[in-house]
Write a protein that holds these residues in place. Structure first.
Motif: not given
Length: 165
Positions: A14, A18, A20, A23-24, A26-27, A30-32, A59
């Protein structure tokens, strides 16, 4: 006895820079926080696990809590003989975990399981408790890694939506 666990992948670190706190959804979903997850039946000494290294573990925990609630939509609850189905799709593949509740029991299978292997079976109330504990423990671990994550309103809402049982 249910054991839920995860491991973070060193292949997908990660980003340290960033923020944190902002962070939205979606992120976060799905991204972290990529790695692998497992659900184990310690009494039967069986487990269902991923070994891909890219599963977003937050997630997974979030989706598992959603699914456990979705399986509880029949007003007859544990008295219902009508099966209730749900599935957890893994975003980057066609693989799925399949859930079926009948009476007070939930069967969990996966596309990647051998066809002759029976599903894992857990008491619905125990699965709810363990899924929520797993979510809260995971958030605590991730907040230890990224302190500002604890200040993210999405994470606050998630913890309120699925309190420990």
């Amino acid at each position: 006895m249910i054991d839920l666990g995860y491991s973070l992948s060193p292949r997908f670190p990660d980003p340290a820079q960033l923020d944190y706190r902002t962070v939205d959804v979606r992120t976060l979903r799905h991204d972290l926080f990529c790695g692998d997850v497992y659900i184990a039946d310690t009494k039967e000494d069986r487990e269902l696990s991923t070994a891909w290294g890219w599963v977003p573990v937050l997630d997974f925990a979030w989706a598992l809590c959603d699914i456990v609630e979705q399986l509880d939509t029949d007003p007859r609850g544990s008295r219902s003989a009508r099966p209730v189905h749900a599935e957890l799709d893994f975003t980057e593949s066609t693989d799925r975990m399949l859930f079926e509740r009948r009476f007070g029991w939930v069967d969990i299978a996966a596309d990647w399981m051998p066809a002759d292997e029976p599903p894992l079976t857990f008491n619905h109330a125990a699965l709810r408790r363990e899924a929520r504990d797993f979510l809260h423990d995971l958030i605590a671990d991730l907040t230890d890694l990224h302190e500002s994550l604890g200040d993210n309103p999405v994470v606050w809402d998630l913890q309120v939506r699925f309190p420990r049982v």
